[in-house]
Design a protein around this motif. Structure first.
Motif, PDB file in Angstrom:
ATOM      1  N   ASP A   2      12.480  34.345  -4.285  1.00 11.89           N
ATOM      2  CA  ASP A   2      11.570  33.205  -4.094  1.00 11.89           C
ATOM      3  C   ASP A   2      10.645  32.923  -5.284  1.00 11.89           C
ATOM      4  O   ASP A   2       9.894  31.943  -5.262  1.00 11.89           O
ATOM      5  CB  ASP A   2      10.723  33.418  -2.841  1.00 11.89           C
ATOM      6  N   ASP A  46       7.940  30.601  -2.404  1.00 10.35           N
ATOM      7  CA  ASP A  46       7.319  31.547  -1.495  1.00 10.35           C
ATOM      8  C   ASP A  46       6.014  30.903  -1.017  1.00 10.35           C
ATOM      9  O   ASP A  46       5.166  30.522  -1.838  1.00 10.35           O
ATOM     10  CB  ASP A  46       7.047  32.850  -2.263  1.00 10.35           C
ATOM     11  N   ALA A  47       5.850  30.769   0.304  1.00 12.52           N
ATOM     12  CA  ALA A  47       4.711  30.011   0.836  1.00 12.52           C
ATOM     13  C   ALA A  47       3.380  30.617   0.411  1.00 12.52           C
ATOM     14  O   ALA A  47       2.417  29.889   0.131  1.00 12.52           O
ATOM     15  CB  ALA A  47       4.816  29.901   2.359  1.00 12.52           C
ATOM     16  N   LEU A  72      11.666  24.522  -0.031  1.00 15.56           N
ATOM     17  CA  LEU A  72      10.736  25.296   0.806  1.00 15.56           C
ATOM     18  C   LEU A  72      10.916  24.926   2.282  1.00 15.56           C
ATOM     19  O   LEU A  72      10.844  25.781   3.165  1.00 15.56           O
ATOM     20  CB  LEU A  72       9.290  25.013   0.362  1.00 15.56           C
ATOM     21  N   HIS A  73      11.163  23.632   2.527  1.00 11.80           N
ATOM     22  CA  HIS A  73      11.319  23.151   3.911  1.00 11.80           C
ATOM     23  C   HIS A  73      12.637  23.590   4.548  1.00 11.80           C
ATOM     24  O   HIS A  73      12.927  23.217   5.679  1.00 11.80           O
ATOM     25  CB  HIS A  73      11.221  21.613   3.942  1.00 11.80           C
ATOM     26  N   HIS A  87      13.445  26.978   4.001  1.00 15.69           N
ATOM     27  CA  HIS A  87      13.326  28.433   3.876  1.00 15.69           C
ATOM     28  C   HIS A  87      13.528  29.077   5.255  1.00 15.69           C
ATOM     29  O   HIS A  87      12.821  28.753   6.203  1.00 15.69           O
ATOM     30  CB  HIS A  87      11.938  28.781   3.328  1.00 15.69           C
ATOM     31  N   HIS A  97      10.712  30.320   7.622  1.00 20.52           N
ATOM     32  CA  HIS A  97       9.828  29.381   8.333  1.00 20.52           C
ATOM     33  C   HIS A  97      10.592  28.377   9.180  1.00 20.52           C
ATOM     34  O   HIS A  97      10.028  27.777  10.086  1.00 20.52           O
ATOM     35  CB  HIS A  97       8.966  28.602   7.327  1.00 20.52           C
ATOM     36  N   TRP A  98      11.859  28.148   8.840  1.00 18.50           N
ATOM     37  CA  TRP A  98      12.595  27.044   9.452  1.00 18.50           C
ATOM     38  C   TRP A  98      13.973  27.498   9.911  1.00 18.50           C
ATOM     39  O   TRP A  98      14.968  27.293   9.211  1.00 18.50           O
ATOM     40  CB  TRP A  98      12.729  25.887   8.435  1.00 18.50           C
ATOM     41  N   ARG A 132       2.738  28.382  12.357  1.00 18.40           N
ATOM     42  CA  ARG A 132       3.482  28.365  11.088  1.00 18.40           C
ATOM     43  C   ARG A 132       2.574  28.684   9.892  1.00 18.40           C
ATOM     44  O   ARG A 132       1.368  28.452   9.949  1.00 18.40           O
ATOM     45  CB  ARG A 132       4.092  26.969  10.924  1.00 18.40           C
ATOM     46  N   HIS A 133       3.162  29.175   8.819  1.00 15.38           N
ATOM     47  CA  HIS A 133       2.407  29.425   7.590  1.00 15.38           C
ATOM     48  C   HIS A 133       1.787  28.103   7.107  1.00 15.38           C
ATOM     49  O   HIS A 133       2.472  27.069   7.092  1.00 15.38           O
ATOM     50  CB  HIS A 133       3.361  29.977   6.529  1.00 15.38           C
ATOM     51  N   ALA A 157       3.948  26.199   4.574  1.00 11.53           N
ATOM     52  CA  ALA A 157       5.413  26.151   4.733  1.00 11.53           C
ATOM     53  C   ALA A 157       5.896  24.704   4.787  1.00 11.53           C
ATOM     54  O   ALA A 157       7.080  24.430   4.601  1.00 11.53           O
ATOM     55  CB  ALA A 157       5.832  26.875   6.013  1.00 11.53           C
TER      56      ALA A 157
END
Ligand code: HEM
Length: 436
Positions: free
Chosen positions: A39, A57-58, A343-344, A346, A349-350, A369-370, A373
């Motif tokens: 990441d 990486d968030a 990222l959307h 990842h 998170h998703w 959620r982060h 994210a």
């Protein structure tokens, strides 16, 4: 980030130099790098002193955009639009950016926006009549073109208020319309931009001299005062900001509208859910500003469209001083690239990221959620100033159109993407329009 004291290392990455940019090569290469190196990826520079990093990486993104934002300025990637935007707030940095943002921010307060939404309603009501004629004639609608035209009209009406119609009348057409076409950097486009700047200059002079009663973004920008010096913005500063709002505010919204219609047509259960909710709230009438917060389904659909196809799919920052992210060193001068598109998707998170599921944005799931994210509007102090306006604009549009029309998607060819400054569909999307 971490408090440990051991020497930070450089992140892993490919050996071949690469300069990321808003283009297809970068769009195609990012998933390969992420798969191979993780990441945080280091990309050696081509003949420049400093490397670029790709952050997916968030936590690292939050560090750069929010927690330690003061150590970062806007990075490369604005060169193509700088000629148009001068020192407008999307490109400026430091004390000048802070001053401008402070002067402009009040125009985006909820109460002010609620007033200015009348211009958004006006643009949508007129378009609804045109769509009614189209539906009566069984026409095929190019929603990509409609969305571009509508979004441009919305931002121009909100900026210039009643003077927008005057400008169009005097010029014999919308002088800004060419902005929805593909902009090449030939001389003709440069001349057309000069023409727009001249028009804006004349309008600013006329407003300063005659002081007509106006309630629009331009009136608010003209009245804004620097809180330390009491100074107003100069003509040049105003023109840069107006141009910034036109460029930053129209294509991003148009792309989002384009995707929302696509998903609503492909997932009719969501169109029905949104329509029923809107009808419950409005009884089929034009939505009022205070009703928009109850169009929850439209909000979820818009967020899911922005997750899957964020118009701003890549943006950047440059480190001012040495910094570190976890175990990794960030030497001063490093360019950091962040891609909301990747990222959307990842997996942390998703889950099942390619699936269209607006309920990911149910409030209880959002809270869990982060915080970074989901960043279609970026995050921290440089977050999009028009984020709330964009949501209201969509809610009015769908509040106006969904109860009236059903759109049937006609193109079966696979959707191709065009990852330039904004992420667009390569082809225009067409639909058969019918009345409900
Ligand atoms: C769905 C629609 C929109 C999306 C996805 C979007 C996205 C973004 C993003 C990602 C940024 C930050 C870029 C960065 O950090 O480098 C940004 C900044 C900005 N946006 Fe938007 N935007 C949208 C709509 C609008 C609208 C409608 C307006 C104006 C009314 C607007 C005005 C601006 C401005 C002025 C900035 C610069 C803010 C600053 O740096 O202080 N945007 N936008």
């Amino acid at each position: 980030m971490s408090a440990d004291t051991h020497q930070p290392a450089l992140p892993p990455g490919p050996a071949t130099p690469f300069t990321p940019d808003t283009n297809e090569a970068t769009f195609a290469a990012i998933p390969r790098w992420l798969g191979e190196y993780g990441d945080v990826v280091r990309l050696p520079s081509e003949g420049r002193r400093h490397d670029s990093y790709l952050l997916n990486d968030a936590d690292a993104i939050r560090h750069v955009l929010v927690k330690n934002h003061a150590n970062y300025r806007k990075g490369p990637g604005f060169n193509r639009v700088k000629m148009l935007l001068g020192n407008g707030i999307i490109v400026s940095d430091g004390p000048f950016w802070r001053r401008q943002r402070r002067m402009i921010q009040p125009a985006f307060g909820r109460k002010v926006l609620a007033r200015l939404l009348r211009f958004v309603e006006q643009a949508n009501a007129a378009r609804r009549e045109r769509w009614q004629d189209a539906a009566a004639g069984g026409a095929i609608l190019d929603i990509t073109a409609e969305a571009a035209d509508l979004s441009l009209e919305v931002i121009l009406r909100t900026l210039f208020g009643e003077d927008f119609d005057r400008l169009v009348d005097r010029q014999g057409g919308n002088p800004f319309a060419f902005l929805t076409e593909d902009l090449t950097r030939d001389m003709q486009v440069v001349l057309r931009f000069r023409g727009l700047m001249k028009l804006m200059q004349e309008l600013i002079h006329w407003r300063r001299e005659t002081r007509p009663e106006r309630d629009d973004f331009l009136a608010l920008f003209l009245a804004a005062r620097d809180r330390d010096t009491g100074e107003a913005m100069s003509d040049k500063e105003l023109i840069d900001e107006l141009m910034t709002f036109i460029i930053a505010g129209h294509e991003t919204s148009a792309i989002t509208l384009n995707w929302c219609w696509y998903f609503l047509a492909r997932h009719p259960e969501w169109a029905t859910r949104a329509r029923e909710e809107i009808e419950d709230v409005t009884g089929g009438a034009m939505p009022a500003p205070e009703q928009l917060a109850r169009f929850e389904t439209v909000r979820r659909v818009m967020n899911e469209a922005l997750r899957l196809y964020p118009p701003v799919w890549l943006f950047s920052r440059t480190a001012l001083d040495d910094d570190r992210i976890g175990d990794y060193a960030i030497p001063a001068g490093t360019d950091l690239f962040i891609s909301p598109y990747y990222l959307h998707r990842h997996p942390a998170h998703w889950p099942d990221a390619e699936r269209f599921d607006p309920d990911r944005f149910a409030p209880e799931r959002e809270k869990a959620r982060h915080p970074t994210a989901f960043i279609p509007f970026s995050a921290g102090p440089r977050r999009c100033i028009g984020d709330h306006f964009a949501l209201l604009e969509m809610q009015i549009h769908f509040g106006c159109m969904l109860p009236a029309f059903r759109l049937e998607y006609l193109d079966e060819q696979p959707l191709a993407l065009e990852p330039f400054i904004n992420l667009r569909t390569r082809h225009h999307l067409r639909y058969r329009i019918a009345r409900h």
